[in-house]
Design an enzyme around this catalytic site. Structure first.
Site, short mmCIF file in Angstrom:
data_model
loop_
_atom_site.label_atom_id
_atom_site.label_comp_id
_atom_site.label_asym_id
_atom_site.label_seq_id
_atom_site.Cartn_x
_atom_site.Cartn_y
_atom_site.Cartn_z
N LYS A 1 40.01 27.56 53.36
CA LYS A 1 40.23 28.96 53.72
C LYS A 1 41.42 29.48 52.92
O LYS A 1 42.49 28.87 52.94
CB LYS A 1 40.49 29.12 55.22
CG LYS A 1 40.80 30.56 55.64
CD LYS A 1 40.94 30.69 57.16
CE LYS A 1 41.44 32.07 57.55
NZ LYS A 1 41.58 32.24 59.02
N ASP B 1 43.58 27.78 64.09
CA ASP B 1 44.30 27.78 62.81
C ASP B 1 45.74 27.34 63.08
O ASP B 1 46.57 28.14 63.53
CB ASP B 1 44.30 29.19 62.19
CG ASP B 1 42.92 29.62 61.67
OD1 ASP B 1 41.91 29.30 62.34
OD2 ASP B 1 42.88 30.32 60.65
N LYS C 1 43.83 25.26 54.82
CA LYS C 1 44.05 26.70 54.61
C LYS C 1 45.35 26.91 53.86
O LYS C 1 46.35 26.22 54.10
CB LYS C 1 44.08 27.38 55.99
CG LYS C 1 44.40 28.86 55.99
CD LYS C 1 44.33 29.41 57.42
CE LYS C 1 44.91 30.80 57.53
NZ LYS C 1 44.89 31.33 58.91
#
Length: 212
Positions: free
Chosen positions: A180, A89, A151
């Site tokens: 996400k 991430d 995300k």
């Protein structure tokens, strides 16, 4: 709907101890969460705790500001994968993005994806700092750079995810890239709203509360 399989069980606090990381991992196994998400320095330890678990391990890169050099992010990502991370991430370079240096932003994402190979790459665009138009552009850059997910947030910005953020992101990426949502998501009703918009993963430190 089994909400547990949408959840990245997350602990990214600066002072998170080894004991807390171990507890996080055991909880993820017990409640069958999809993944845990930890800072990159904790990957090796978390991997030891997991050993034979099916729970995935995600590591944050350039976290939480995104402003570190591309070279350092590449090294951090490569190290995290070698230490046992399944997913990365990364935080987009928001300063370069605000400069409209979109070529450099995309090149950085591409370089990190190249470094981690078949491992999953999620790009955190930190929507709290972006206009609706900028969310569109950042989502498109992430998609074009080969990211697997775009995300919303680190959870350390001025706000977390919003349903509007996700609607904008989904309009851009469609089914080509997953989404996400993270930051401020603390109850099952909110999780279901995000899933109904097409979100495939939820980052939260409230996973147990959500599924209970």
């Amino acid at each position: 709907m089994d909400l547990n399989q949408y959840i990245d069980h997350t602990l990214l606090a600066a002072g998170a101890s080894a004991a807390e990381i171990e507890k996080l991992c055991h909880e993820a196994v017990k409640y069958k969460f999809y993944a845990v998400c930890v800072n990159s320095s904790r990957v090796k330890y978390a991997k030891k705790v997991f050993s034979n678990s099916e729970v995935k391990l995600a590591a944050t890169i350039g976290f939480p500001l995104g402003g570190s050099s591309t070279e350092s992010k590449i090294i951090e990502a490569g190290t995290a994968v070698r230490d046992g991370a399944d997913e990365i991430d990364m935080v987009m370079n928001i300063g370069l993005f605000k400069d409209k240096n979109f070529e450099a932003v995309q090149a950085e994402i591409e370089a990190i994806k190249k470094e981690i190979g078949d491992n999953i790459l999620k790009v955190i665009i930190e929507t709290c700092y972006l206009s609706d138009e900028e969310i569109e552009i950042a989502s498109r850059l992430s998609m074009n750079a080969g990211a697997d997910f775009v995300k919303t947030s680190t959870g350390f910005g001025s706000r977390g995810a919003s349903l509007n953020d996700v609607k904008i992101m989904k309009k851009v990426v469609g089914d080509k890239v997953k989404i996400k949502a993270s930051g401020g998501i603390r109850d099952a009703e909110t999780v279901r709203k995000y899933i109904s918009l097409g979100v495939e993963r939820i980052g939260t430190s409230s996973g147990i509360k959500i599924i209970s």
